[in-house]
Structures are given as structure tokens and as C-alpha cells.
Design a protein around this motif. Structure first.
Motif, PDB file in Angstrom:
ATOM      1  N   SER A  88     -47.936 -25.094 -26.705  1.00 14.03           N
ATOM      2  CA  SER A  88     -48.233 -23.759 -27.239  1.00 14.03           C
ATOM      3  C   SER A  88     -49.204 -23.018 -26.328  1.00 14.03           C
ATOM      4  N   GLU A  89     -50.052 -23.742 -25.623  1.00  8.74           N
ATOM      5  CA  GLU A  89     -50.985 -23.082 -24.693  1.00  8.74           C
ATOM      6  C   GLU A  89     -50.240 -22.525 -23.485  1.00  8.74           C
ATOM      7  N   MET A  90     -49.237 -23.260 -23.034  1.00  9.78           N
ATOM      8  CA  MET A  90     -48.426 -22.780 -21.914  1.00  9.78           C
ATOM      9  C   MET A  90     -47.642 -21.533 -22.341  1.00  9.78           C
ATOM     10  N   ILE A  91     -47.031 -21.607 -23.501  1.00  6.15           N
ATOM     11  CA  ILE A  91     -46.163 -20.505 -23.939  1.00  6.15           C
ATOM     12  C   ILE A  91     -46.987 -19.253 -24.258  1.00  6.15           C
ATOM     13  N   LEU A  92     -48.212 -19.447 -24.691  1.00  7.60           N
ATOM     14  CA  LEU A  92     -49.136 -18.328 -24.927  1.00  7.60           C
ATOM     15  C   LEU A  92     -49.318 -17.540 -23.628  1.00  7.60           C
ATOM     16  N   ARG A  93     -49.479 -18.269 -22.535  1.00  3.39           N
ATOM     17  CA  ARG A  93     -49.665 -17.634 -21.220  1.00  3.39           C
ATOM     18  C   ARG A  93     -48.376 -16.961 -20.756  1.00  3.39           C
ATOM     19  N   ALA A  94     -47.262 -17.618 -21.028  1.00  4.83           N
ATOM     20  CA  ALA A  94     -45.971 -17.037 -20.624  1.00  4.83           C
ATOM     21  C   ALA A  94     -45.703 -15.738 -21.397  1.00  4.83           C
ATOM     22  N   ARG A  95     -46.018 -15.730 -22.675  1.00  4.55           N
ATOM     23  CA  ARG A  95     -45.828 -14.525 -23.504  1.00  4.55           C
ATOM     24  C   ARG A  95     -46.689 -13.363 -23.008  1.00  4.55           C
ATOM     25  N   ALA A  96     -47.857 -13.685 -22.464  1.00  9.30           N
ATOM     26  CA  ALA A  96     -48.803 -12.641 -22.027  1.00  9.30           C
ATOM     27  C   ALA A  96     -48.385 -11.984 -20.713  1.00  9.30           C
ATOM     28  N   ARG A  97     -47.357 -12.514 -20.066  1.00  6.97           N
ATOM     29  CA  ARG A  97     -46.907 -11.936 -18.790  1.00  6.97           C
ATOM     30  C   ARG A  97     -46.357 -10.536 -19.027  1.00  6.97           C
ATOM     31  N   LYS A  98     -46.630  -9.664 -18.063  1.00  2.00           N
ATOM     32  CA  LYS A  98     -46.129  -8.286 -18.205  1.00  2.00           C
ATOM     33  C   LYS A  98     -44.688  -8.238 -17.694  1.00  2.00           C
ATOM     34  N   SER A  99     -43.795  -8.888 -18.432  1.00  2.20           N
ATOM     35  CA  SER A  99     -42.397  -8.912 -18.010  1.00  2.20           C
ATOM     36  C   SER A  99     -41.602  -7.957 -18.886  1.00  2.20           C
ATOM     37  N   THR A 100     -40.717  -7.193 -18.248  1.00  4.75           N
ATOM     38  CA  THR A 100     -39.879  -6.278 -19.036  1.00  4.75           C
ATOM     39  C   THR A 100     -38.554  -6.950 -19.408  1.00  4.75           C
ATOM     40  N   LEU A 101     -38.399  -8.195 -18.990  1.00  3.58           N
ATOM     41  CA  LEU A 101     -37.166  -8.927 -19.330  1.00  3.58           C
ATOM     42  C   LEU A 101     -37.139  -9.205 -20.823  1.00  3.58           C
ATOM     43  N   PRO A 102     -35.955  -9.144 -21.440  1.00  5.22           N
ATOM     44  CA  PRO A 102     -35.886  -9.629 -22.813  1.00  5.22           C
ATOM     45  C   PRO A 102     -35.988 -11.154 -22.816  1.00  5.22           C
ATOM     46  N   VAL A 103     -37.085 -11.660 -23.339  1.00  5.33           N
ATOM     47  CA  VAL A 103     -37.292 -13.111 -23.336  1.00  5.33           C
ATOM     48  C   VAL A 103     -37.409 -13.605 -24.776  1.00  5.33           C
ATOM     49  N   HIS A 104     -36.590 -14.587 -25.109  1.00 10.96           N
ATOM     50  CA  HIS A 104     -36.676 -15.228 -26.423  1.00 10.96           C
ATOM     51  C   HIS A 104     -37.510 -16.496 -26.233  1.00 10.96           C
ATOM     52  N   PHE A 105     -38.763 -16.460 -26.699  1.00  8.38           N
ATOM     53  CA  PHE A 105     -39.643 -17.611 -26.527  1.00  8.38           C
ATOM     54  C   PHE A 105     -39.439 -18.593 -27.669  1.00  8.38           C
ATOM     55  N   ILE A 106     -39.275 -19.850 -27.329  1.00  4.79           N
ATOM     56  CA  ILE A 106     -39.167 -20.889 -28.359  1.00  4.79           C
ATOM     57  C   ILE A 106     -40.254 -21.922 -28.090  1.00  4.79           C
ATOM     58  N   SER A 107     -41.179 -22.024 -29.035  1.00  2.00           N
ATOM     59  CA  SER A 107     -42.236 -23.014 -28.929  1.00  2.00           C
ATOM     60  C   SER A 107     -41.670 -24.316 -29.505  1.00  2.00           C
ATOM     61  N   GLY A 108     -41.127 -25.133 -28.633  1.00  2.00           N
ATOM     62  CA  GLY A 108     -40.449 -26.347 -29.088  1.00  2.00           C
ATOM     63  C   GLY A 108     -39.964 -27.153 -27.896  1.00  2.00           C
ATOM     64  N   THR A 109     -39.133 -28.117 -28.172  1.00  3.00           N
ATOM     65  CA  THR A 109     -38.664 -28.994 -27.099  1.00  3.00           C
ATOM     66  C   THR A 109     -37.186 -28.714 -26.792  1.00  3.00           C
ATOM     67  N   HIS A 110     -36.649 -29.514 -25.871  1.00  4.90           N
ATOM     68  CA  HIS A 110     -35.232 -29.385 -25.512  1.00  4.90           C
ATOM     69  C   HIS A 110     -34.335 -29.513 -26.748  1.00  4.90           C
ATOM     70  N   ARG A 111     -34.837 -30.190 -27.779  1.00  3.85           N
ATOM     71  CA  ARG A 111     -34.025 -30.372 -28.998  1.00  3.85           C
ATOM     72  C   ARG A 111     -33.883 -29.064 -29.779  1.00  3.85           C
ATOM     73  N   ASP A 112     -34.751 -28.072 -29.448  1.00  6.74           N
ATOM     74  CA  ASP A 112     -34.735 -26.789 -30.168  1.00  6.74           C
ATOM     75  C   ASP A 112     -33.950 -25.703 -29.436  1.00  6.74           C
ATOM     76  N   ILE A 113     -33.303 -26.078 -28.335  1.00 10.97           N
ATOM     77  CA  ILE A 113     -32.535 -25.081 -27.573  1.00 10.97           C
ATOM     78  C   ILE A 113     -31.358 -24.593 -28.429  1.00 10.97           C
ATOM     79  N   PRO A 114     -31.186 -23.262 -28.529  1.00  7.83           N
ATOM     80  CA  PRO A 114     -30.059 -22.744 -29.323  1.00  7.83           C
ATOM     81  C   PRO A 114     -28.717 -23.296 -28.833  1.00  7.83           C
ATOM     82  N   VAL A 115     -27.817 -23.490 -29.782  1.00  7.62           N
ATOM     83  CA  VAL A 115     -26.513 -24.057 -29.427  1.00  7.62           C
ATOM     84  C   VAL A 115     -25.617 -22.938 -28.901  1.00  7.62           C
ATOM     85  N   LYS A 116     -25.675 -22.737 -27.603  1.00  8.86           N
ATOM     86  CA  LYS A 116     -24.829 -21.761 -26.910  1.00  8.86           C
ATOM     87  C   LYS A 116     -24.827 -22.140 -25.438  1.00  8.86           C
ATOM     88  N   LYS A 117     -24.006 -21.458 -24.650  1.00  7.91           N
ATOM     89  CA  LYS A 117     -23.925 -21.806 -23.229  1.00  7.91           C
ATOM     90  C   LYS A 117     -24.558 -20.710 -22.377  1.00  7.91           C
TER      91      LYS A 117
END
Ligand SMILES: C[S@@+](CC[C@H](N)C(=O)[O-])C[C@H]1O[C@@H](n2cnc3c(N)ncnc32)[C@H](O)[C@@H]1O
Length: 204
Positions: free
Chosen positions: A71-100
Motif C-alpha cells: 500500500s505504501e508503494m501504490i500510494l506513491r504510484a497514485r500520487a504521480r502526475k500521470s494523465t493516463l487512465p490508471v486502474h490501481f489495485i492494491s492487491g496481489t497477482h491473484r486480484d488481477i481482473p479476469v481479462k486479456k
């Protein structure tokens, strides 16, 4: 989500750049120009997220799913001034959405697993890549004596600071090949200690 990397998060990038200099960045950006326009990208274990800014420079039209256990890493990633649409998931590889995804990025991520754990991770990830997809991997190499020695020191360090349970590099290239991935490009950095590859799913 609590992860062993929480404690080291404020220092992680500084420490990596202190030891490896530009190589740690160069290794992760060297193939970014291969990302197709408008790509749907999955980044797993992306750390503080500086790569998002680099991706945005070349491909401002892509979308990113960013899965990170700390969560500390993702907090920093969220704070980036990125204009990309980013879906942040605070979780592990097991939480990756089921899509390709068109592109998967696993930089210095496969090295936090044992060979057995890596098999589970790759079994899951290989089902998340499009048949035409690209998979970017940067990670360490343990081909020579000094590389093995340096890895032993690094794993001992991460055991102390993040409680990492593994103490040796898994055979990540072998595991990727066993998962049906084929390398199509490769570059080495830091006297061959860091290897960056682009993989594609092998069509049987
Ligand atoms: C060695 S760091 C690399 C960070 C980043 N890729 C970089 O190169 O700067 C590994 C990252 O993977 C994350 N991580 C560990 N296990 C994970 C899992 N099962 N799923 C998602 N992230 C994980 C850690 O929290 C950490 O941020």
C-alpha cells in the motif's frame, strides 16, 4: 494491503539508483517504444510507479491496470502526475481482473518468488495476455560467481528490511519459456547483471 515492501517504499527508488545508477531505469524503458498505440497494459508489482510517467511520454493513449501488493508503494504510484487512465489495485497477482491485456509488465517482480510460487504466478499471468500481446520483463541474472554473490547479499538485505521469504533467484527465464512465452528481443545492463526481454505468447 500490508506488504513487506511497505517499509522500504520511501527509499526503494533512491536505493536502486544509488546501486545501479541509470541502468535500473534504462533497463525498464528500453523497449517501451514497442507499446502499440492505445494498448491496454497490465503492470504487476510496479513499485512506486515512476514507469507510468515514462509510458505516458510515449503512449499517452494507453490504459493501465496497476496491481501492487504494497500500500505504501501504490500510494506513491497514485500520487504521480500521470494523465493516463490508471486502474490501481492494491492487491496481489491473484486480484488481477479476469481479462486479456495487450502488454504485461513484470519488472523486478518475478525475483520475489520461489520457483514453486513463480509457477503459480505465471500460470495465472499467461492467461491474461492477448495472443498478439507483448510481455516486458527486466530482472537479474545469476550466470556468474560475482552475480550469484551480489544476489546473495541483496536477498539477505531484503530479508531484513522487507521479510522477503526467498533467498535465491528463481529460474525465471526457464519458467517463462515453460509457460509458453518466447523472447523476441533482449538487452543487457550493468555488466550483464540485469536483463530486459520482450516476450510473446508462443503459437503452437
Ligand atoms: C523488487 S520490487 C520492484 C518494484 C518495481 N517493479 C521496480 O522495478 O521499481 C517488487 C514489487 O512487487 C510487489 N509485490 C510483491 N509480491 C506481489 C504480488 N504477489 N502481487 C503484486 N505485487 C507484488 C512489491 O510490493 C514490490 O513493490
Amino acid at each position: 494491503m500490508n506488504s513487506g515492501f511497505d517499509k522500504i517504499a520511501p527509499l526503494y527508488d533512491k536505493l536502486a539508483r544509488l546501486v545501479y545508477g541509470r541502468a535500473i531505469v534504462d533497463a525498464q524503458v528500453c523497449f517501451l517504444d514497442r507499446i502499440p498505440c492505445g494498448a491496454d497494459i497490465l503492470i504487476v508489482g510496479g513499485g512506486t510507479g515512476w514507469l507510468l510517467t515514462e509510458i505516458q511520454k510515449g503512449q499517452p493513449d494507453c490504459t493501465v491496470c496497476y496491481v501492487e501488493a504494497s500500500s505504501e508503494m501504490i500510494l506513491r504510484a497514485r500520487a504521480r502526475k500521470s494523465t493516463l487512465p490508471v486502474h490501481f489495485i492494491s492487491g496481489t497477482h491473484r486480484d488481477i481482473p479476469v481479462k486479456k491485456y495487450d502488454v504485461i509488465v513484470t519488472n523486478f517482480f518475478l525475483d520475489v518468488f520461489s520457483d514453486d510460487e513463480l509457477k503459480e504466478v505465471l500460470d495465472l499471468l499467461k492467461n491474461r495476455i492477448q495472443p498478439h500481446g507483448l510481455w516486458f520483463v527486466s530482472d537479474f541474472v545469476d550466470g556468474s560467481g560475482w552475480q550469484k554473490a551480489l544476489l546473495t547479499i541483496m536477498y539477505a538485505f531484503f530479508k531484513i528490511v522487507s521479510g522477503l521469504g526467498v533467498n535465491k533467484l528463481p529460474a525465471w527465464k526457464k519458467s517463462l519459456s515453460a509457460s509458453g512465452l518466447k523472447p523476441i528481443a533482449r538487452l543487457f545492463f550493468w555488466r550483464g547483471f540485469i536483463e530486459s526481454l520482450v516476450y510473446i505468447p508462443q503459437t503452437s
